[in-house]
Write a protein that holds these residues in place. Structure first.
Motif, PDB file in Angstrom:
ATOM      1  N   GLU A  34      21.352  -4.126   9.531  1.00 16.05           N
ATOM      2  CA  GLU A  34      20.223  -3.571  10.276  1.00 16.05           C
ATOM      3  C   GLU A  34      20.047  -2.089   9.964  1.00 16.05           C
ATOM      4  N   TYR A  35      21.154  -1.362   9.899  1.00 23.51           N
ATOM      5  CA  TYR A  35      21.104   0.060   9.562  1.00 23.51           C
ATOM      6  C   TYR A  35      20.475   0.248   8.174  1.00 23.51           C
ATOM      7  N   ASN A  36      20.946  -0.536   7.201  1.00 25.59           N
ATOM      8  CA  ASN A  36      20.402  -0.425   5.844  1.00 25.59           C
ATOM      9  C   ASN A  36      18.931  -0.800   5.801  1.00 25.59           C
ATOM     10  N   ARG A  37      18.541  -1.834   6.540  1.00 32.25           N
ATOM     11  CA  ARG A  37      17.138  -2.251   6.577  1.00 32.25           C
ATOM     12  C   ARG A  37      16.261  -1.133   7.130  1.00 32.25           C
ATOM     13  N   ARG A  38      16.719  -0.515   8.209  1.00 30.81           N
ATOM     14  CA  ARG A  38      15.933   0.572   8.810  1.00 30.81           C
ATOM     15  C   ARG A  38      15.800   1.767   7.882  1.00 30.81           C
ATOM     16  N   LYS A  39      16.871   2.094   7.166  1.00 24.47           N
ATOM     17  CA  LYS A  39      16.820   3.215   6.220  1.00 24.47           C
ATOM     18  C   LYS A  39      15.835   2.920   5.083  1.00 24.47           C
ATOM     19  N   LYS A  40      15.849   1.678   4.589  1.00 23.59           N
ATOM     20  CA  LYS A  40      14.907   1.299   3.531  1.00 23.59           C
ATOM     21  C   LYS A  40      13.472   1.375   4.032  1.00 23.59           C
ATOM     22  N   MET A  41      13.225   0.897   5.243  1.00 27.69           N
ATOM     23  CA  MET A  41      11.878   0.933   5.811  1.00 27.69           C
ATOM     24  C   MET A  41      11.412   2.373   6.005  1.00 27.69           C
ATOM     25  N   LYS A  42      12.312   3.241   6.461  1.00 26.09           N
ATOM     26  CA  LYS A  42      11.949   4.644   6.650  1.00 26.09           C
ATOM     27  C   LYS A  42      11.577   5.279   5.318  1.00 26.09           C
ATOM     28  N   LYS A  43      12.371   4.995   4.303  1.00 25.82           N
ATOM     29  CA  LYS A  43      12.102   5.540   2.974  1.00 25.82           C
ATOM     30  C   LYS A  43      10.759   5.036   2.443  1.00 25.82           C
ATOM     31  N   LEU A  44      10.495   3.751   2.641  1.00 29.43           N
ATOM     32  CA  LEU A  44       9.232   3.167   2.201  1.00 29.43           C
ATOM     33  C   LEU A  44       8.054   3.746   2.977  1.00 29.43           C
ATOM     34  N   SER A  45       8.207   3.933   4.283  1.00 24.79           N
ATOM     35  CA  SER A  45       7.108   4.458   5.106  1.00 24.79           C
ATOM     36  C   SER A  45       6.761   5.899   4.753  1.00 24.79           C
ATOM     37  N   GLU A  46       7.726   6.629   4.225  1.00 22.87           N
ATOM     38  CA  GLU A  46       7.450   8.003   3.792  1.00 22.87           C
ATOM     39  C   GLU A  46       6.498   8.030   2.593  1.00 22.87           C
ATOM     40  N   LYS A  47       6.433   6.944   1.860  1.00 19.79           N
ATOM     41  CA  LYS A  47       5.550   6.856   0.695  1.00 19.79           C
ATOM     42  C   LYS A  47       4.155   6.376   1.062  1.00 19.79           C
ATOM     43  N   LEU A  48       3.959   5.983   2.295  1.00 18.05           N
ATOM     44  CA  LEU A  48       2.680   5.461   2.753  1.00 18.05           C
ATOM     45  C   LEU A  48       1.559   6.458   2.478  1.00 18.05           C
ATOM     46  N   GLY A  49       0.543   5.987   1.793  1.00 18.37           N
ATOM     47  CA  GLY A  49      -0.605   6.837   1.493  1.00 18.37           C
ATOM     48  C   GLY A  49      -0.434   7.718   0.273  1.00 18.37           C
ATOM     49  N   THR A  52      -1.690   6.296  -5.781  1.00 22.06           N
ATOM     50  CA  THR A  52      -3.067   6.564  -6.206  1.00 22.06           C
ATOM     51  C   THR A  52      -3.624   5.473  -7.114  1.00 22.06           C
ATOM     52  N   ASN A  53      -2.778   4.659  -7.695  1.00 17.34           N
ATOM     53  CA  ASN A  53      -3.233   3.666  -8.667  1.00 17.34           C
ATOM     54  C   ASN A  53      -3.278   2.253  -8.103  1.00 17.34           C
ATOM     55  N   LEU A  54      -3.456   2.112  -6.826  1.00 17.87           N
ATOM     56  CA  LEU A  54      -3.541   0.800  -6.217  1.00 17.87           C
ATOM     57  C   LEU A  54      -4.983   0.326  -6.170  1.00 17.87           C
ATOM     58  N   ILE A  55      -5.159  -0.966  -6.128  1.00 11.81           N
ATOM     59  CA  ILE A  55      -6.493  -1.551  -6.049  1.00 11.81           C
ATOM     60  C   ILE A  55      -7.094  -1.266  -4.667  1.00 11.81           C
ATOM     61  N   SER A  56      -8.388  -0.999  -4.650  1.00 11.69           N
ATOM     62  CA  SER A  56      -9.049  -0.707  -3.381  1.00 11.69           C
ATOM     63  C   SER A  56      -9.320  -2.005  -2.627  1.00 11.69           C
ATOM     64  N   LEU A  57      -9.567  -1.899  -1.342  1.00 15.25           N
ATOM     65  CA  LEU A  57      -9.853  -3.066  -0.523  1.00 15.25           C
ATOM     66  C   LEU A  57     -11.114  -3.767  -1.016  1.00 15.25           C
ATOM     67  N   SER A  58     -12.133  -3.011  -1.367  1.00 11.87           N
ATOM     68  CA  SER A  58     -13.377  -3.633  -1.848  1.00 11.87           C
ATOM     69  C   SER A  58     -13.153  -4.348  -3.182  1.00 11.87           C
ATOM     70  N   ASP A  59     -12.342  -3.776  -4.082  1.00 12.37           N
ATOM     71  CA  ASP A  59     -12.018  -4.440  -5.350  1.00 12.37           C
ATOM     72  C   ASP A  59     -11.218  -5.720  -5.097  1.00 12.37           C
ATOM     73  N   LEU A  60     -10.318  -5.669  -4.162  1.00 11.94           N
ATOM     74  CA  LEU A  60      -9.526  -6.843  -3.819  1.00 11.94           C
ATOM     75  C   LEU A  60     -10.410  -7.960  -3.280  1.00 11.94           C
TER      76      LEU A  60
END
Length: 64
Positions: A34-49, A52-60
């Motif tokens: 659980e500790y490792n899962r939370r640390k991974k999620m925190k690290k991933l959430s820091e990258k939110l937004g 820049t090279n992701l497909i847009s919602l309208s393109d999807l």
């Protein structure tokens, strides 16, 4: 891996209770995962937004 740890009795009893584990080993494994899962999620959430090279919602939607 076999490891010896000095964990206060009250803390390990509380962990076993909250984890609803069958034994101390299972409780510690669940806590570590659980500790490792939370640390991974925190690290991933820091990258939110920041991507820049992701497909847009309208393109999807157009691809569907």
């Amino acid at each position: 891996m076999k490891t010896s740890l000095n964990i206060p009795d009250a803390d390990i009893r509380e962990l076993v209770k909250h984890a609803q584990a069958k034994n101390k080993t299972e409780a510690v494994i669940l806590a570590i995962r659980e500790y490792n899962r939370r640390k991974k999620m925190k690290k991933l959430s820091e990258k939110l937004g920041t991507f820049t090279n992701l497909i847009s919602l309208s393109d999807l939607k157009a691809l569907r």
